[in-house]
Design an enzyme around this catalytic site. Sequence first.
Site, PDB file in Angstrom:
ATOM      1  CG  ASN A  47       0.839  -1.790   9.298  1.00 17.29           C
ATOM      2  OD1 ASN A  47       1.331  -1.817  10.474  1.00 17.29           O
ATOM      3  ND2 ASN A  47      -0.316  -2.288   8.883  1.00 17.29           N
ATOM      4  CB  ILE A  70       3.042   4.317   4.454  1.00 19.24           C
ATOM      5  CG1 ILE A  70       4.390   4.177   4.240  1.00 19.24           C
ATOM      6  CG2 ILE A  70       2.722   4.112   5.730  1.00 19.24           C
ATOM      7  CD1 ILE A  70       5.111   5.636   4.613  1.00 19.24           C
ATOM      8  CB  CYS A  71      -1.229   0.197   4.638  1.00 17.55           C
ATOM      9  SG  CYS A  71      -3.023  -0.080   5.260  1.00 17.55           S
ATOM     10  CB  VAL A  72      -0.582   4.688   8.501  1.00 19.70           C
ATOM     11  CG1 VAL A  72      -0.492   5.741   7.681  1.00 19.70           C
ATOM     12  CG2 VAL A  72      -0.980   5.081   9.900  1.00 19.70           C
TER      13      VAL A  72
END
Length: 255
Positions: A86, A93-95
């Site tokens: 992620n 950041i991928c969240v």
Amino acid sequence: MGSNENLPPNVIRQLAKELKSLDESPPEGIKVVVNDEDFSQICADIEGPVGTPYENGLFRMKLALSHDFPHSPPKGYFMTKIFHPNIASNGEICVNTLKKDWNPSLGLRHVLSVVRCLLIEPFPESALNEQAGKMLLENYEEYARHARLYTGIHAKPKPKFKTGAISESTTALNVGQTNNNETPGAASAIPSSVADINRVTTTSGQDQQEVANNSLAAAGSASVVTTTQKREAGLAKVQADKKKVDARKKSLRRL
């Protein structure tokens, strides 16, 4: 380049309050790096969670706040290289918390905690790093090996200086130097120059010569005493023999 001027005064006051709280009571494994002159760039050091491939690593990340924060979510980036499904190669950041699940009421503490939890439980289904996501799904051991390798190379904590070692080094450097707190005259017992050494050596030589002379004198005296004793013993024997001879002569006369 960000600055506090890009944020409304009420947002700056709220951020200052949150940052103070994070500094006084930091979340587990997270240390916020505060820059009072620029609240629009918030950095934090995240310790790799125990039991994960990121264990023993220290990762620097940042949250970039836009001028309309908190109505729009901050963007998160890892500044330390990391192998994670992620987290993209550029650190993005991928969240969901920073995307569709964003809520203006969410505080910095919550956001930072979510990012650290991402190191514990990645989401390969929404991977920015496709290689890491595929590896995690198909071969966890290989994924963990890659992640540990990146951690060992890029996320090693900086060594801390040991005060004890510095003190020992300072003590070693000061050996032989005069200590102002020492008792006056104490240092005179140790030769501090070539002249002092020669003086000590000369004095020692004189002392040794005097001892030798005394020994010779004593030996001479002992020799004289011994000779005198022998001479007296010889005279006593002669006198005894003379008495014996005189006694024998008297005996012969009587016959």
